[in-house]
Design a protein around this motif. Structure first.
Motif, PDB file in Angstrom:
ATOM      1  N   MET A   1       0.839  -1.195   0.000  1.00 22.27           N
ATOM      2  CA  MET A   1       0.000   0.000   0.000  1.00 22.27           C
ATOM      3  C   MET A   1       0.878   1.251   0.000  1.00 22.27           C
ATOM      4  O   MET A   1       1.845   1.328   0.738  1.00 22.27           O
ATOM      5  CB  MET A   1      -0.921   0.011   1.221  1.00 22.27           C
ATOM      6  N   ALA A   2       0.509   2.221  -0.837  1.00 24.15           N
ATOM      7  CA  ALA A   2       1.281   3.465  -0.899  1.00 24.15           C
ATOM      8  C   ALA A   2       1.148   4.231   0.413  1.00 24.15           C
ATOM      9  O   ALA A   2       0.057   4.421   0.927  1.00 24.15           O
ATOM     10  CB  ALA A   2       0.791   4.321  -2.064  1.00 24.15           C
ATOM     11  N   LYS A   3       2.270   4.682   0.940  1.00 23.10           N
ATOM     12  CA  LYS A   3       2.294   5.281   2.270  1.00 23.10           C
ATOM     13  C   LYS A   3       1.580   6.624   2.329  1.00 23.10           C
ATOM     14  O   LYS A   3       0.870   6.929   3.306  1.00 23.10           O
ATOM     15  CB  LYS A   3       3.743   5.439   2.722  1.00 23.10           C
ATOM     16  N   TYR A   4       1.776   7.466   1.315  1.00 25.66           N
ATOM     17  CA  TYR A   4       1.270   8.837   1.383  1.00 25.66           C
ATOM     18  C   TYR A   4       0.240   9.169   0.296  1.00 25.66           C
ATOM     19  O   TYR A   4      -0.144  10.331   0.161  1.00 25.66           O
ATOM     20  CB  TYR A   4       2.430   9.828   1.254  1.00 25.66           C
ATOM     21  N   ARG A   5      -0.213   8.196  -0.459  1.00 24.32           N
ATOM     22  CA  ARG A   5      -1.081   8.494  -1.597  1.00 24.32           C
ATOM     23  C   ARG A   5      -2.359   9.221  -1.186  1.00 24.32           C
ATOM     24  O   ARG A   5      -2.878  10.040  -1.934  1.00 24.32           O
ATOM     25  CB  ARG A   5      -1.426   7.211  -2.366  1.00 24.32           C
ATOM     26  N   GLN A   6      -2.863   8.920  -0.011  1.00 19.52           N
ATOM     27  CA  GLN A   6      -4.103   9.547   0.446  1.00 19.52           C
ATOM     28  C   GLN A   6      -3.872  10.823   1.255  1.00 19.52           C
ATOM     29  O   GLN A   6      -4.830  11.503   1.619  1.00 19.52           O
ATOM     30  CB  GLN A   6      -4.900   8.537   1.293  1.00 19.52           C
ATOM     31  N   ILE A 121       7.432   9.299  -2.592  1.00 18.86           N
ATOM     32  CA  ILE A 121       7.905   8.629  -3.798  1.00 18.86           C
ATOM     33  C   ILE A 121       6.981   8.973  -4.962  1.00 18.86           C
ATOM     34  O   ILE A 121       5.772   8.727  -4.910  1.00 18.86           O
ATOM     35  CB  ILE A 121       7.982   7.113  -3.582  1.00 18.86           C
ATOM     36  N   SER A 122       7.574   9.544  -6.004  1.00 21.23           N
ATOM     37  CA  SER A 122       6.801  10.039  -7.137  1.00 21.23           C
ATOM     38  C   SER A 122       7.287   9.423  -8.444  1.00 21.23           C
ATOM     39  O   SER A 122       8.488   9.418  -8.736  1.00 21.23           O
ATOM     40  CB  SER A 122       6.928  11.569  -7.218  1.00 21.23           C
ATOM     41  N   GLY A 123       6.364   8.926  -9.225  1.00 21.64           N
ATOM     42  CA  GLY A 123       6.691   8.433 -10.556  1.00 21.64           C
ATOM     43  C   GLY A 123       6.803   9.599 -11.519  1.00 21.64           C
ATOM     44  O   GLY A 123       5.827  10.315 -11.764  1.00 21.64           O
ATOM     45  N   ALA A 124       7.999   9.819 -12.048  1.00 23.03           N
ATOM     46  CA  ALA A 124       8.248  10.978 -12.916  1.00 23.03           C
ATOM     47  C   ALA A 124       7.823  10.687 -14.351  1.00 23.03           C
ATOM     48  O   ALA A 124       8.146   9.647 -14.925  1.00 23.03           O
ATOM     49  CB  ALA A 124       9.728  11.355 -12.877  1.00 23.03           C
ATOM     50  N   ARG A 155       0.077   0.789  -9.974  1.00 19.70           N
ATOM     51  CA  ARG A 155       0.135  -0.593  -9.483  1.00 19.70           C
ATOM     52  C   ARG A 155       1.163  -0.782  -8.378  1.00 19.70           C
ATOM     53  O   ARG A 155       1.204  -1.826  -7.732  1.00 19.70           O
ATOM     54  CB  ARG A 155       0.503  -1.523 -10.656  1.00 19.70           C
ATOM     55  N   THR A 156       2.019   0.207  -8.179  1.00 22.41           N
ATOM     56  CA  THR A 156       3.113   0.102  -7.219  1.00 22.41           C
ATOM     57  C   THR A 156       2.778   0.874  -5.939  1.00 22.41           C
ATOM     58  O   THR A 156       1.662   1.335  -5.753  1.00 22.41           O
ATOM     59  CB  THR A 156       4.409   0.679  -7.811  1.00 22.41           C
ATOM     60  N   GLU A 157       3.790   1.040  -5.089  1.00 22.25           N
ATOM     61  CA  GLU A 157       3.629   1.835  -3.872  1.00 22.25           C
ATOM     62  C   GLU A 157       3.993   3.306  -4.080  1.00 22.25           C
ATOM     63  O   GLU A 157       4.255   4.030  -3.114  1.00 22.25           O
ATOM     64  CB  GLU A 157       4.483   1.242  -2.749  1.00 22.25           C
ATOM     65  N   ALA A 158       3.984   3.763  -5.324  1.00 20.61           N
ATOM     66  CA  ALA A 158       4.213   5.189  -5.586  1.00 20.61           C
ATOM     67  C   ALA A 158       3.142   6.016  -4.892  1.00 20.61           C
ATOM     68  O   ALA A 158       1.962   5.664  -4.906  1.00 20.61           O
ATOM     69  CB  ALA A 158       4.185   5.460  -7.088  1.00 20.61           C
ATOM     70  N   ASP A 159       3.555   7.114  -4.291  1.00 22.61           N
ATOM     71  CA  ASP A 159       2.609   7.999  -3.617  1.00 22.61           C
ATOM     72  C   ASP A 159       1.886   8.910  -4.593  1.00 22.61           C
ATOM     73  O   ASP A 159       0.762   9.357  -4.319  1.00 22.61           O
ATOM     74  CB  ASP A 159       3.346   8.856  -2.583  1.00 22.61           C
ATOM     75  N   MET A 160       2.524   9.209  -5.717  1.00 18.47           N
ATOM     76  CA  MET A 160       1.971  10.172  -6.669  1.00 18.47           C
ATOM     77  C   MET A 160       2.703  10.045  -7.993  1.00 18.47           C
ATOM     78  O   MET A 160       3.663   9.258  -8.110  1.00 18.47           O
ATOM     79  CB  MET A 160       2.130  11.600  -6.134  1.00 18.47           C
ATOM     80  N   ALA A 183      -6.709   6.932  -9.760  1.00 16.85           N
ATOM     81  CA  ALA A 183      -6.770   7.245  -8.324  1.00 16.85           C
ATOM     82  C   ALA A 183      -5.405   7.478  -7.705  1.00 16.85           C
ATOM     83  O   ALA A 183      -5.101   7.011  -6.613  1.00 16.85           O
ATOM     84  CB  ALA A 183      -7.504   6.132  -7.571  1.00 16.85           C
ATOM     85  N   VAL A 184      -4.552   8.215  -8.429  1.00 14.04           N
ATOM     86  CA  VAL A 184      -3.237   8.561  -7.913  1.00 14.04           C
ATOM     87  C   VAL A 184      -3.056  10.076  -8.038  1.00 14.04           C
ATOM     88  O   VAL A 184      -3.381  10.655  -9.081  1.00 14.04           O
ATOM     89  CB  VAL A 184      -2.115   7.791  -8.663  1.00 14.04           C
TER      90      VAL A 184
END
Length: 315
Positions: A1-6, A121-124, A155-160, A183-184
């Motif tokens: 689960m993404a730590k900070y996504r919410q 953690i952000s997907g660039a 699909r990963t634990e990326a936060d954003m 939903a990201v």
């Protein structure tokens, strides 16, 4: 689960640092070969992944020492279908490298994160085309195109996800819609020319307003990157609604135009101390701007100078 996504911590009233110009650092300082300016190709070997870790560690050390948060962006600015094809990466290979880049940053977060230094953690994401030229996609086409990479990150634990160096509002709308559909949270960062406007001639504020209007304010926030402060300061007007949506800056070290930088065979590192002072004046005038990093020509020395100028306990 993404730590900070919410609950993205950089939306609270505190300073976050980011890294500098990854590609220019790796090419000009590390002597690495990055075809088509693509850092993600380093993920293919243990040696390349180690180089990336060493790169991030320099910045994470500054953030932890200074007690700031940190935005960890993946090295995937070029890891989209068109650039991937040029580099010999098909859809599954791109998906794998996008997902593996998140795993790389998760390992770094485990090592460096503290209560005082939350690491997001952000997907660039980069533009479909050249970051210095106007793209030609409409919003629907951009949504379909960027959804491929965004879905990999979702699909990963990326936060954003963070879209950098965008040059037109249609592509930004597409990114924001695709991120919302998966939903990201997303961040949109535009680059401007020396007159403070997008390469299309559109005012920065108009571009942000158009994206917000078309997406019901879907982006979590906006940034400006790949331009020197002297290029965009005149575009920022106190009291205008859109300015409060801009949460940070990743500026170039050089005050040269994009055309001049494109033609240059050497790196212009500018003056780190001067850049720090400019960031200090920027954050004093616009308190919402609290995500501070660098773009082309900057490295950990510039981020250290920015931190010293803008973070009281870092002085």
């Amino acid at each position: 689960m993404a730590k900070y996504r919410q609950n993205l911590p950089q939306l609270a009233n505190r300073t976050f640092l980011s890294d500098g110009g990854m590609e220019t650092t790796l090419i000009f300082h590390e002597g690495l070969d990055l075809p088509h300016f693509a850092s993600f190709t380093l993920m293919a070997t243990p040696e390349g992944r180690q180089k990336l870790k060493e790169y991030y560690v320099r910045y994470l050390t500054i953030a932890r020492r200074s007690g700031t948060g940190f935005i960890l962006d993946t090295p995937t600015w070029r890891a989209n279908p068109d650039w991937g094809t040029l580099l010999g990466y098909g859809p599954e290979a791109l998906r794998a490298v996008n997902e593996a880049s998140i795993e790389l940053l998760l390992d770094l977060r485990k090592e460096f994160e503290t209560a005082e230094t939350p690491c997001v953690i952000s997907g660039a994401i980069g533009p479909r085309g050249d970051g210095y030229k106007a793209g030609k996609m409409d919003a629907d086409e951009a949504e379909a195109y960027h959804a491929v990479q965004i879905e990999s990150f979702a699909r990963t634990e990326a936060d954003m996800v963070s879209a950098y160096t965008l040059t037109n509002f249609e592509e930004a709308i597409g990114v924001a819609r695709a991120a919302k559909a998966h939903a990201v949270p997303c961040m949109i960062s535009f680059t401007v020319e020396t007159d403070g406007k997008l390469v299309t001639g559109m005012a920065l504020g108009e571009a942000i307003d158009r994206v917000d209007d078309a997406t019901d304010g879907a982006p979590a926030y906006y940034m400006i990157n790949c331009a020197h402060p002297t290029h965009f300061m005149q575009a920022l007007k106190k009291g205008e609604r859109w300015v409060d949506r801009v949460y940070g800056v990743k500026a170039n070290a050089s005050a040269k135009s994009h055309a001049e930088l494109d033609e240059s065979e050497t790196l212009d590192p500018g003056d780190p101390a001067d850049l720090g002072r400019r960031y200090s004046r920027l954050t004093a005038s616009f308190p919402t701007m609290r995500i501070l990093g660098g773009c082309c020509g900057t490295d950990h020395r510039h981020i250290a100078a920015i931190c010293e100028a803008c973070v009281p306990q870092a002085a």
